[in-house]
Design a protein around this motif. Structure first.
Motif, PDB file in Angstrom:
ATOM      1  N   HIS A   1      -4.136   4.958 -11.236  1.00 31.92           N
ATOM      2  CA  HIS A   1      -4.623   4.768  -9.870  1.00 31.92           C
ATOM      3  C   HIS A   1      -5.025   3.310  -9.695  1.00 31.92           C
ATOM      4  O   HIS A   1      -5.442   2.659 -10.656  1.00 31.92           O
ATOM      5  CB  HIS A   1      -5.808   5.690  -9.598  1.00 31.92           C
ATOM      6  CG  HIS A   1      -5.545   7.103 -10.026  1.00 31.92           C
ATOM      7  ND1 HIS A   1      -4.701   7.939  -9.332  1.00 31.92           N
ATOM      8  CD2 HIS A   1      -5.963   7.801 -11.104  1.00 31.92           C
ATOM      9  CE1 HIS A   1      -4.632   9.103  -9.965  1.00 31.92           C
ATOM     10  NE2 HIS A   1      -5.391   9.043 -11.049  1.00 31.92           N
ATOM     11  N   ARG A   2      -4.915   2.806  -8.491  1.00 33.32           N
ATOM     12  CA  ARG A   2      -5.284   1.417  -8.209  1.00 33.32           C
ATOM     13  C   ARG A   2      -6.620   1.304  -7.493  1.00 33.32           C
ATOM     14  O   ARG A   2      -7.348   0.349  -7.692  1.00 33.32           O
ATOM     15  CB  ARG A   2      -4.205   0.743  -7.361  1.00 33.32           C
ATOM     16  CG  ARG A   2      -2.925   0.523  -8.105  1.00 33.32           C
ATOM     17  CD  ARG A   2      -1.943  -0.262  -7.290  1.00 33.32           C
ATOM     18  NE  ARG A   2      -0.726  -0.458  -8.061  1.00 33.32           N
ATOM     19  CZ  ARG A   2       0.456  -0.686  -7.533  1.00 33.32           C
ATOM     20  NH1 ARG A   2       0.597  -0.746  -6.221  1.00 33.32           N
ATOM     21  NH2 ARG A   2       1.509  -0.850  -8.311  1.00 33.32           N
ATOM     22  N   GLN A   3      -6.920   2.250  -6.617  1.00 33.05           N
ATOM     23  CA  GLN A   3      -8.102   2.131  -5.766  1.00 33.05           C
ATOM     24  C   GLN A   3      -9.288   2.956  -6.251  1.00 33.05           C
ATOM     25  O   GLN A   3     -10.410   2.710  -5.839  1.00 33.05           O
ATOM     26  CB  GLN A   3      -7.739   2.545  -4.339  1.00 33.05           C
ATOM     27  CG  GLN A   3      -6.717   1.603  -3.740  1.00 33.05           C
ATOM     28  CD  GLN A   3      -5.759   2.296  -2.781  1.00 33.05           C
ATOM     29  OE1 GLN A   3      -5.770   3.506  -2.651  1.00 33.05           O
ATOM     30  NE2 GLN A   3      -4.939   1.505  -2.122  1.00 33.05           N
ATOM     31  N   CYS A   4      -9.036   3.925  -7.106  1.00 32.59           N
ATOM     32  CA  CYS A   4     -10.102   4.801  -7.604  1.00 32.59           C
ATOM     33  C   CYS A   4     -10.056   4.868  -9.120  1.00 32.59           C
ATOM     34  O   CYS A   4      -9.019   4.671  -9.724  1.00 32.59           O
ATOM     35  CB  CYS A   4      -9.932   6.220  -7.071  1.00 32.59           C
ATOM     36  SG  CYS A   4     -10.233   6.403  -5.308  1.00 32.59           S
ATOM     37  N   LEU A   5     -11.198   5.178  -9.686  1.00 31.24           N
ATOM     38  CA  LEU A   5     -11.204   5.573 -11.086  1.00 31.24           C
ATOM     39  C   LEU A   5     -11.477   7.063 -11.135  1.00 31.24           C
ATOM     40  O   LEU A   5     -12.012   7.641 -10.188  1.00 31.24           O
ATOM     41  CB  LEU A   5     -12.208   4.763 -11.912  1.00 31.24           C
ATOM     42  CG  LEU A   5     -13.683   4.810 -11.557  1.00 31.24           C
ATOM     43  CD1 LEU A   5     -14.369   5.993 -12.209  1.00 31.24           C
ATOM     44  CD2 LEU A   5     -14.343   3.531 -12.032  1.00 31.24           C
TER      45      LEU A   5
ATOM     46  N   GLU B   1       2.326   5.483  -4.645  1.00 30.59           N
ATOM     47  CA  GLU B   1       2.079   6.175  -3.386  1.00 30.59           C
ATOM     48  C   GLU B   1       0.686   5.787  -2.919  1.00 30.59           C
ATOM     49  O   GLU B   1      -0.317   6.314  -3.428  1.00 30.59           O
ATOM     50  CB  GLU B   1       2.144   7.693  -3.571  1.00 30.59           C
ATOM     51  CG  GLU B   1       3.490   8.221  -3.976  1.00 30.59           C
ATOM     52  CD  GLU B   1       3.434   9.713  -4.277  1.00 30.59           C
ATOM     53  OE1 GLU B   1       2.512  10.419  -3.784  1.00 30.59           O
ATOM     54  OE2 GLU B   1       4.305  10.177  -5.020  1.00 30.59           O
ATOM     55  N   ALA B   2       0.608   4.853  -1.968  1.00 30.53           N
ATOM     56  CA  ALA B   2      -0.690   4.343  -1.516  1.00 30.53           C
ATOM     57  C   ALA B   2      -1.556   5.451  -0.929  1.00 30.53           C
ATOM     58  O   ALA B   2      -2.768   5.483  -1.169  1.00 30.53           O
ATOM     59  CB  ALA B   2      -0.485   3.229  -0.495  1.00 30.53           C
ATOM     60  N   GLU B   3      -0.961   6.360  -0.179  1.00 35.18           N
ATOM     61  CA  GLU B   3      -1.725   7.426   0.483  1.00 35.18           C
ATOM     62  C   GLU B   3      -2.490   8.288  -0.525  1.00 35.18           C
ATOM     63  O   GLU B   3      -3.608   8.712  -0.276  1.00 35.18           O
ATOM     64  CB  GLU B   3      -0.789   8.308   1.304  1.00 35.18           C
ATOM     65  CG  GLU B   3      -1.500   9.412   2.057  1.00 35.18           C
ATOM     66  CD  GLU B   3      -0.534  10.233   2.895  1.00 35.18           C
ATOM     67  OE1 GLU B   3      -0.676  11.465   2.894  1.00 35.18           O
ATOM     68  OE2 GLU B   3       0.351   9.640   3.540  1.00 35.18           O
ATOM     69  N   ASN B   4      -1.883   8.533  -1.683  1.00 34.71           N
ATOM     70  CA  ASN B   4      -2.513   9.352  -2.717  1.00 34.71           C
ATOM     71  C   ASN B   4      -3.079   8.518  -3.873  1.00 34.71           C
ATOM     72  O   ASN B   4      -3.536   9.082  -4.856  1.00 34.71           O
ATOM     73  CB  ASN B   4      -1.504  10.364  -3.267  1.00 34.71           C
ATOM     74  CG  ASN B   4      -1.044  11.329  -2.211  1.00 34.71           C
ATOM     75  OD1 ASN B   4      -1.845  11.853  -1.448  1.00 34.71           O
ATOM     76  ND2 ASN B   4       0.262  11.553  -2.147  1.00 34.71           N
ATOM     77  N   ASP B   5      -3.001   7.192  -3.747  1.00 39.71           N
ATOM     78  CA  ASP B   5      -3.437   6.293  -4.816  1.00 39.71           C
ATOM     79  C   ASP B   5      -2.848   6.746  -6.155  1.00 39.71           C
ATOM     80  O   ASP B   5      -3.549   6.922  -7.144  1.00 39.71           O
ATOM     81  CB  ASP B   5      -4.969   6.226  -4.893  1.00 39.71           C
ATOM     82  CG  ASP B   5      -5.441   5.141  -5.855  1.00 39.71           C
ATOM     83  OD1 ASP B   5      -4.732   4.146  -6.025  1.00 39.71           O
ATOM     84  OD2 ASP B   5      -6.523   5.324  -6.454  1.00 39.71           O
ATOM     85  N   PHE B   6      -1.545   6.917  -6.178  1.00 43.75           N
ATOM     86  CA  PHE B   6      -0.849   7.465  -7.337  1.00 43.75           C
ATOM     87  C   PHE B   6       0.186   6.471  -7.850  1.00 43.75           C
ATOM     88  O   PHE B   6       1.127   6.124  -7.133  1.00 43.75           O
ATOM     89  CB  PHE B   6      -0.169   8.787  -6.966  1.00 43.75           C
ATOM     90  CG  PHE B   6       0.589   9.421  -8.090  1.00 43.75           C
ATOM     91  CD1 PHE B   6      -0.059  10.221  -9.007  1.00 43.75           C
ATOM     92  CD2 PHE B   6       1.963   9.218  -8.227  1.00 43.75           C
ATOM     93  CE1 PHE B   6       0.639  10.812 -10.056  1.00 43.75           C
ATOM     94  CE2 PHE B   6       2.666   9.796  -9.264  1.00 43.75           C
ATOM     95  CZ  PHE B   6       2.007  10.598 -10.179  1.00 43.75           C
ATOM     96  N   VAL B   7      -0.003   6.020  -9.076  1.00 43.97           N
ATOM     97  CA  VAL B   7       0.960   5.150  -9.735  1.00 43.97           C
ATOM     98  C   VAL B   7       1.717   6.009 -10.740  1.00 43.97           C
ATOM     99  O   VAL B   7       1.120   6.573 -11.664  1.00 43.97           O
ATOM    100  CB  VAL B   7       0.275   3.980 -10.478  1.00 43.97           C
ATOM    101  CG1 VAL B   7       1.310   3.098 -11.166  1.00 43.97           C
ATOM    102  CG2 VAL B   7      -0.595   3.164  -9.535  1.00 43.97           C
TER     103      VAL B   7
END
Length: 150
Positions: free
Chosen positions: A66-70, A96-102
């Motif tokens: 994730h990029r925006q959350c831990l 996927e920015a909407e789901n903060d999924f890398v």
């Protein structure tokens, strides 16, 4: 990544206040009785997903970061293996920015086995593959706190 157990939580006072809130939330709420779903604590800044699933073979799972959350994974019951590697050692396959999924591809360089009251904190550089069986597939219940990094 940080791996520990809630019974030793006094050793982790150095962790960020938002992570401390996750630990307090578990202590102050009967989260084990929660139905599966997402529960807001501080809106989009801090919420918890309560999940229940059956662990499986590694081949059935996928890598993520994730990029925006831990993530703060806290095992409520059951046992699961989580494979780990740093995203710098892996190939990024999409975001996927909407789901903060890398989505990631690669191999594990370590793993942890979560049992009751164990926690695993995954920061944005920590690729993780969850829901891997330890010996046999079993049903687990886990709280996954999402903490927005500001």
């Amino acid at each position: 990544m940080i791996f520990g157990n809630l019974q030793n939580i006094s050793e982790y006072t150095f962790l960020e206040e938002q992570i401390q809130k996750c630990f307090r939330y578990v202590k102050e709420n009967d989260i084990l009785s929660y139905e599966k779903g997402s529960y807001k604590i501080e809106g989009e800044k801090l919420f918890v997903n309560v999940v229940e699933y059956t662990t499986t073979e590694k081949e059935n799972r996928f890598w993520e970061a994730h990029r925006q959350c831990l993530d703060v994974h806290i095992m409520l019951f059951g046992q699961e293996r989580i494979d780990l590697n740093f995203i710098g050692n892996m190939i990024e396959k999409g975001f996927e920015a909407e789901n903060d999924f890398v989505a990631l591809q690669g191999e594990a360089n370590s793993h942890v086995i979560l049992t009751k009251h164990d926690f695993l904190i995954c920061y944005p550089n920590d690729g993780h593959m969850t829901a891997i069986k330890v010996k046999e597939p079993i049903t687990i219940k886990k709280a996954i706190f999402k903490v927005l990094i500001e």
